[in-house]
Design an enzyme around this catalytic site. Structure first.
Site, PDB file in Angstrom:
ATOM      1  CB  THR A  67       5.355  58.161 -18.122  1.00  0.00           C
ATOM      2  OG1 THR A  67       5.272  57.219 -17.039  1.00  0.00           O
ATOM      3  CG2 THR A  67       6.816  58.531 -18.307  1.00  0.00           C
TER       4      THR A  67
ATOM      5  CG  ASP B 151       2.877  54.810 -13.737  1.00  0.00           C
ATOM      6  OD1 ASP B 151       2.480  55.277 -12.659  1.00  0.00           O
ATOM      7  OD2 ASP B 151       2.147  54.154 -14.503  1.00  0.00           O
TER       8      ASP B 151
ATOM      9  NE  ARG C  86      -3.358  50.170 -14.248  1.00  0.00           N
ATOM     10  CZ  ARG C  86      -4.381  50.628 -14.933  1.00  0.00           C
ATOM     11  NH1 ARG C  86      -4.505  50.359 -16.214  1.00  0.00           N
ATOM     12  NH2 ARG C  86      -5.283  51.367 -14.339  1.00  0.00           N
TER      13      ARG C  86
ATOM     14  N   GLY D  60      -3.170  59.433 -19.772  1.00  0.00           N
ATOM     15  CA  GLY D  60      -3.481  59.851 -18.401  1.00  0.00           C
ATOM     16  C   GLY D  60      -2.836  61.185 -18.088  1.00  0.00           C
TER      17      GLY D  60
END
Lengths: 343, 343, 343, 343
Positions: C126, C128, C172, C10
């Site tokens: 990342t 996240d 997530r 991503g």
């Protein structure tokens, strides 16, 4: 002179600038203002706050409405609630009421004026830009800029992943936000309630774009665009197709169609309430301030049963009529201009 | 059809949206576009780039102008430079020229059209909003929002330190940016070229504000506001006063006066070129796109010697005349509205 | 020296700053860079672009990745795809590969290095913030600021309408974005995967808040928070309850519970892909630039089979191991700090 | 327990988040807070406000400090003012004082603690990031993002006009803001106090850039960079050169040199106080909140004569000493990283 002030219906950026301007103009004329809380509910239940210049300091750039809002309509229970509105208006010693709102809020103002010569001045408010009274309504510019900022962000991730990004905007009855923001964002397709949706044309356009070597695309969809009707049934998941859950919402439905018919990865974003919150743009603050000053002038001059309009860049007085608070569709010249970017 | 396109004078956000729209409309009609680099200089020296739909992809939200700009005026050396402009126009095989610029750039277009029936279409551009052809010109909205964001920031630090913050904006000839942004920011005083500066009134207003318990204030000053004239000489540092260096620039001068006459800490910010750069707002992108599409239409229809106007929200064709590219002052109704916030 | 460069998984803001920094450092050392398109897919299919200083000009602040990305994993078809990766790496004359990606992308790098001494340097990525290699990963700061801006907007409309606003963020597997952004926004409750969801406590907290006179609230929920488990079944709509459709997504589920159990109007916003797009913040640009420079240094010094880490503010070299690209949970000290704002 | 709280010195974004966090933590522990207005001046003159959870609602994202600030130092008049501070501290029934400030404010705290065992906890604050106690101080991230946004805007107009844009940032004693923002903006040259200014090298670098075909450039200069010293005198306007007015300020001086020595149009922007105002970034809100909670914990645990540090990402207690509030220069590794972008 004691001027009551209420904000009704969905909130939008600029309401506080209206409030601040009314308060300053009335104070400069030697009057005072009373804030009615939560729209018409505040007059039904007599919930008020004093509004002074000091108390409205620093709110010109604040989102929302310091008075709160609601969709309460006294004409739902006319015998009790309309009576309460009138009684509390009396009890509060109010001489005039400035009502800021959309068709519902101003519809109540209109009936009160018709039924009882209620001394009301209306200020049209619609974030969707769908009131006949205004070419452009405050809050709209802010909403559009929020959509464009989101679209600019979706673009870069869409291009990195060669995805189609579907952005669903506000606009239940009209496509102003979707069209205007879509044009500003250089959207590759735009769906609005005012233009019958032709899914085949949309898919053809996206296909032409891919053939030209652009593997990402941005589609902007107004909340109120409808897929029913003359659309190619092959495009669309039938409601009862086994194993084919129909997605919820127009944005997700359009994304479903693109992903399944054009076979290209697609993602959806529904911006929702973010579009109606936060710091107003400069243009919305200026328009709201101008409307607030003009509304105060009308109240001070006891020009009741009136409404402010914003047309051709000018703010003017008009009678508070059903026509003036009637709906306004997207000017299709804007859609044609936006469509110049479609492949 | 081969449409030349140039951008002249000071750049502003939205120029790339004009370029993109012209290119798309011309391409859709089967024509092609040639980009002229750095305004009229590019025609004098034959500096060009091809402009295709692919090459203008993704520029709708990009600040500046991909064509570059300059203030070069071929009529300064008419024998050589005007001749070069005409020769290169021929050599490039151009059928039309869309010139985007202010009074200087369009003034050249006007003379070329008068002198040689040069096939030109003008698009007015002024970040200062000071051209007669447009109620609102693209770039202005972006500039105003930049000023308002700066003002919102200055407010919080001004209040923490009980200081007066003076914000100097663009606007050499007119007060549009200062007035509009000042109103949006809730400025406590605004100085513009169109309104004779009354320093005594300003100091009184700031003093009333302090008496009301507000120890910070925001003053917005247009670059072109002038202290000369009927101002109280006691307010102002004479140019040759010993030991009293006259500050440079109107913002610093106003700050000097407030600090020395009102005896309150004052800070100045001159926003300068930041006001004309970066990502355009949604409204500027839409307006620029509409102008670009309309300019391409005029070029395609060979309506030369024309100019686009933006009045009352409508874009229209007008003859390219000295009047239409003449100056436009601040509408004083805006100043009066802004002044409603002065103490 | 010819350094290959790919971005996988991503995308997130800052990737282009990494690319630019690698290119500049390698060029300064006399080497050159080859851009591999769309992650590992570009090595499988030999899709490349030259990367020069000129071609990476102006991309430090651009969202996405100019190289494109994908989740393609050559080890899914090792016989064909891994062989292709190796063959194209040879054919392209590459001496080193800088791979920027998350656990999947770097997992491939790790296997290639183990299996074939593939000359790879890993840069952890990342959005996240869930990789062991970094206390803070580039892209995270941008995502958090986007969430906070949305939250600030939701606040004002929530307060105007006395609603609870539920904001669902990315995350997530971990609650970094939700917790960090929630703390910054002063959220009234935050739900993350790392902390067992106690719906009763959430409802009690919101009730206490209302008793204290605050009728609006903001709840931030990580995408990966789970309602299953020890939650009070009375709070939650059972999957098969007749006439009670279970909402899709954690944000909508939490909103359902608040609306139906606490009897207060609630609205949801799922920010989705907007969080990973657009202009990176200053901190992300700086961190990404530092990582890119360090990665180029490792490649130039032929320190292969390595990974960069960002811990305690320092960037350091570490071996590319499964542990270093393993998962990283929210530091619960942050959750405790955020919880100090819960009523 | 009654915890006093004051903010001193120059304000910066995040102060209100500190205040809010202290108030919430103290309230949760059963204590209460008293706000001291305008730094030490508020204790000298006994100017206070009660600080409750309700009164600090919604301020986490508000710029400035709701307590006001000043540079008042009671040790300038120790006999009267220090005595007043102690007397009012007693009279107010305070048990502890949390002082948020820079070296001056904390220097007073240190002396009070040394002289009288004054029960004080220090929170370091410096928008310039120049205190030894913190790797990164709240306010810095916001300032840097403001600079980068300005730089991004200057870029587009600089490129349109082929100009060099000089951006002067805060940083009287250190180059943190200039270097960090310059790196994020991809600046073409950066001047900071910590690195001796080599004007010849700067001009050579800009010349190389032009030779590579880039006619615009961005130079970022810290307020405190000094041209004196080993600089080539040919570069610099001597203070008394006839007809050659020496420009005021480092930014204007650097611009003068570039314009006159490199013969390229140059423009300057001095961002000034805009860098310290307005909405704090997410990272600043989080850091300030963490510091506020930790400061309250120290106060509640009566750990006086202490200071919070922020090093390696960790917040820790340290003794309030002259060293810990001593100056901190730019980490030159950052400058080297930024210099990788110089031509």
């Amino acid at each position: 002179m004691n001027v009551g002030l209420l904000t009704g219906g969905g909130d939008c950026p600029g309401l506080n600038a209206v409030i601040r301007a009314v308060v300053r103009r009335v104070a400069a004329a030697g009057g005072r203002c009373t804030g009615i809380l939560e729209g018409w509910r505040g007059l039904i239940r007599e919930m008020t706050v004093p509004l002074t210049v000091a108390e409205t300091h620093g709110i010109v750039g604040l989102g929302g409405t310091i008075l709160g809002s609601s969709r309460t309509n006294p004409y739902k229970n006319p015998e009790t609630d309309v009576a309460s509105v009138r009684a509390h208006f009396e009890a509060l010693g109010l001489d005039a009421l400035v009502a800021v709102g959309g068709d519902d809020t101003l519809g109540v103002a209109l009936r009160l004026h018709k039924d009882f010569r209620f001394p009301v001045v209306g200020v049209p408010k619609t974030i969707d830009n769908d009131l006949d009274a205004a070419d452009f309504s405050f809050g709209f510019d802010t909403a559009v800029n929020i959509v464009v900022e989101a679209a600019d962000r979706l673009r870069t991730t869409g291009e990195s992943h060669r995805r189609v990004m579907v952005l669903e905007t506000m606009g239940r009855r009209c496509g102003w936000i979707a069209c205007y923001a879509g044009m500003a964002a250089g959207a590759d397709y735009i769906l609005v309630p005012e233009v019958p949706v032709d899914l085949g044309r949309m898919l053809d356009s996206l296909a032409r774009r891919r053939q030209a070597g652009r593997h990402s695309a941005l589609v902007v969809v107004a909340e109120g665009a409808r897929l029913e009707g003359p659309a190619d049934p092959a495009c669309y998941p039938p409601r009862d197709a086994p194993g084919m859950p129909r997605p919820e919402g127009i944005g997700a439905s359009v994304a479903w169609i693109i992903e399944n018919r054009a076979r290209v990865e697609t993602r959806t974003l529904v911006l929702g309430h973010m579009q109606r919150g936060g710091i107003p743009t400069a243009a919305d603050r200026v328009l709201a301030t101008r409307l607030g000053l003009a509304a105060a002038d009308l109240a001070l001059r006891r020009r009741f049963g009136t409404l402010l309009t914003h047309r051709g860049g000018q703010i003017a007085e008009a009678p508070l009529t059903a026509e003036n608070i009637g709906p306004r569709s997207l000017d299709l010249a804007y859609y044609d201009a936006a469509a110049a970017s479609f492949a």
